[in-house]
Enzyme design. Structure first.
Site, PDB file in Angstrom:
ATOM      1  N   ASP A  91       0.865  -1.176   0.000  1.00 37.39           N
ATOM      2  CA  ASP A  91       0.000   0.000   0.000  1.00 37.39           C
ATOM      3  C   ASP A  91       0.903   1.229   0.000  1.00 37.39           C
ATOM      4  OD1 ASP A  91       1.015   0.251   2.530  1.00 37.39           O
ATOM      5  OD2 ASP A  91      -0.882  -0.018   3.565  1.00 37.39           O
ATOM      6  N   GLY A 120       1.036   3.623   2.263  1.00 36.30           N
ATOM      7  CA  GLY A 120       1.361   4.169   3.575  1.00 36.30           C
ATOM      8  C   GLY A 120       0.384   5.240   4.021  1.00 36.30           C
ATOM      9  N   GLY A 121      -0.411   5.743   3.082  1.00 36.20           N
ATOM     10  CA  GLY A 121      -1.336   6.821   3.415  1.00 36.20           C
ATOM     11  C   GLY A 121      -2.288   6.437   4.536  1.00 36.20           C
ATOM     12  N   TYR A 122      -2.913   5.307   4.385  1.00 34.17           N
ATOM     13  CA  TYR A 122      -3.919   4.887   5.357  1.00 34.17           C
ATOM     14  C   TYR A 122      -3.342   4.813   6.773  1.00 34.17           C
ATOM     15  CZ  TYR A 122      -7.748   2.272   7.443  1.00 34.17           C
ATOM     16  OH  TYR A 122      -8.780   1.866   8.252  1.00 34.17           O
ATOM     17  N   GLN A 154     -11.225   7.442  -5.061  1.00 35.11           N
ATOM     18  CA  GLN A 154     -11.771   7.883  -3.770  1.00 35.11           C
ATOM     19  C   GLN A 154     -13.153   8.501  -4.019  1.00 35.11           C
ATOM     20  OE1 GLN A 154     -10.898   7.329  -0.708  1.00 35.11           O
ATOM     21  NE2 GLN A 154      -8.832   6.463  -0.968  1.00 35.11           N
ATOM     22  N   ASP A 183      -7.937  -7.506  -0.054  1.00 29.70           N
ATOM     23  CA  ASP A 183      -7.042  -7.737   1.084  1.00 29.70           C
ATOM     24  C   ASP A 183      -7.801  -7.317   2.314  1.00 29.70           C
ATOM     25  OD1 ASP A 183      -6.632  -4.697   0.700  1.00 29.70           O
ATOM     26  OD2 ASP A 183      -5.622  -5.132   2.594  1.00 29.70           O
TER      27      ASP A 183
END
Lengths: 376, 376
Positions: free
Chosen positions: B92, B94-96, B194, B271
């Site tokens: 991913d 890393g934002g989340y 988004q 996932d």
């Protein structure tokens, strides 16, 4: 249960033997991984078989009695059916845990009253009750109910405690000999030598235990904080008295060096939580020495955990990856380190056996003791 | 990276495909186990291969960036060499995690400033930096740096956040397209749709993302607390816009029923931490329904964990033994439950694929959705 000696070392008292149980045979010297609650922590049964090459594991009577409890184990058809481990299992008597874990314990002639460390429920353990419990758990090797004295321990207490242990042993034997095995296979009972670090008590206890002529004999009350020289001295004294044709089990010992030294003195069987407990904290025992994998120096070391022992986890995972997992508190770190340490312990006792058979045990052991004791 | 459609369902939008990467091919629909810090929690890499039949796993950029850090991963030769998983890996952006775990985060046009949740160290993530990081980690599939809006989220914030995500995407693409793969094998970049739960924003975002014509596309910002009907509505709307000939990845979803419903809508990749996280708390997903193994009713149930799926842990260990391990907080309980749940998820998506190819996916899925949702 049958024990035979396959080879002896002529420069020490080490011996290589074979112990036959209804769940298969065990080559000695042997290390027995500890499976406290019916599971060797962080290790699958398949891994115990295939990767670690364990031949016998331990269960703790105190823990199994509290959880899952006798009703469940009995319904399952015994501990082997319950946890899927079809090789031999030894259970301790629960005494050590009652003294170290349980709350508000009270030791009397009849037995011990204590409260569960889990929920405070009150229980009584007596020699007879502990025999019945181990019959139901279904251990291949059951241990006598003893009192394990702490260290240091004054002579008067050590003496009266030893005498209590002897009286309890007679009650254990009476109960054991008058009850059938619970699941069709043979169970046996090992008595335990006590006597703290007092030579005369140890001698007296070893003679008493030897006189019972059971299938095997254990040495308890050591590795509880006494100087290592005292442990070896007591072990040697006791081994020299216990019958040669029966396996000798040194309870709760120890480091790789402790094990090799004790094999020299004539010990055949060992158990200890050290390889698994220390694994979870990142301490690795290897053929080159002891590694604290948390140390900065391993952060970019992509070499195998142990280049000699050639086990799956050693070659598949690098030191740097294992360090990352342990530092990050990833469960896989505990898994890898536990498999590694147990594999190493089993490798070590098997090497010892091969060197006893090969006739060069003592010089090999002296080199190995230095290697396995050093910090890398 | 190449994607081909092998079969489509004529009563839903489900498809069976094959995704080819330099680390091997992936059949879709697929579930990707989450390996946050480079390890799928409580599962050996060998078990991922042999027992779970995982085809691709996830890594979290935020976690890997903090620990072990880029220097170590780069020295190892990339994440595959570091953790020994030689099949595809997706990271991913890393934002989340920056939004959910890090402290004192500040989002600006340039990027995000945050402090590590481990030791408070300050870092900057920008679209360019996150591309560079994922290049160095060495993921086969890299994710664009986006802002994942929380739920609920007002329209104005959702709109401006989506627009920021689109501008960041352009910067991600520019950086990605102007930097080489780091370790010789091909890496690809998936953009993320988004738009919160607003249909017009989701439509606009899906069209924007589709116009970029990347190898695959992801749907983010769902399964963050919105009603499940909204999740399905947004997923359907977006899937209908995203190109048919590219894989569609619904991020962070979900329960077995969520996955089957979303496959119906045209999603190919999933996932979620649920199978592993819930496993550690004793929740088992099975072909017959959901089991809370801590419940009293399983205490003397010696039947396999799942009679249908026929995996190693299901047949080797009983429900009663697993219950005992989970209640006793034994690590092996987490290991068994994690392998079971992941095996079940991989079994489920593979069954879905077989039924898509066999032409009876929709009726099969409707029966399965009811079964896998019920509490046993």
């Amino acid at each position: 249960m049958k024990f035979s000696i396959n080879a002896t070392d002529d420069k020490s008292k080490a011996r290589a033997g074979t112990l036959i149980t209804d769940h298969g045979s065990i080559t000695t010297p042997i290390f027995m991984p500890v499976g406290t609650a019916g599971s060797v922590k962080a290790v699958h049964q398949r891994e115990l078989h295939d990767d670690i090459h364990a031949q016998i594991i331990l269960g703790n009577t105190y823990h199994l009695f509290l959880r899952p409890g006798l009703e469940i184990i009995e319904k399952a058809g015994g501990i082997h059916k319950f946890n899927g481990w079809d090789k031999p299992i030894l259970t301790d008597s629960g005494g050590y845990q009652v003294y170290s874990l349980a709350e508000k314990r009270k030791i009397k002639e009849e037995g011990v009253k204590f409260q569960s460390h889990i929920d405070g429920t009150r229980y009584d353990f007596s020699p007879e009750r502990v025999m019945d419990i181990q019959r139901i758990i279904g251990a291949d090797i059951m241990m006598a109910f003893d009192e394990c004295t702490p260290y240091p321990c004054d002579f008067a207490y050590a003496k009266s405690s030893m005498e209590l242990t002897h009286r309890w042993l007679d009650r254990c034997i009476a109960r054991f000999d008058n009850t059938p095995a619970h699941y069709g296979y043979h169970q046996t009972l090992f008595p335990i030598v006590q006597g703290s670090t007092y030579s005369d008590l140890r001698k007296q206890s070893a003679e008493y235990i030897a006189s019972k002529n059971r299938d095997g004999n254990a040495i308890g009350g050591l590795s509880v904080g006494e100087p290592v020289e005292d442990m070896y001295a007591m072990t040697e004294l006791v081994c020299d008295i216990l019958p040669e044709d029966k396996p000798r089990y040194l309870m709760g010992v120890g480091t790789p060096a402790n094990i090799l030294e004790s094999i020299k003195l004539g010990v055949d069987m060992f158990d200890c939580v050290m390889p698994t407990r220390n694994a979870r904290n990142g301490m690795l025992f290897t053929s080159e020495g002891i590694i604290n994998i948390k140390n900065e120096k391993w952060k970019d070391d992509f070499s195998p955990i142990d280049p000699t022992t050639n086990h799956y986890v050693d070659n598949f995972y690098s030191k740097a990856y294992l360090r990352h997992l342990i530092i990050s508190k990833e469960i896989l770190g505990a898994q890898i380190a536990s498999i590694h340490n147990l594999s190493f312990y089993l490798w070590l006792v098997n090497e010892a056996r091969e060197h006893i058979k090969g006739g060069d045990f003592a010089p090999w052991a002296n080199v190995m003791i230095k290697k396995v004791s050093q910090r890398l």
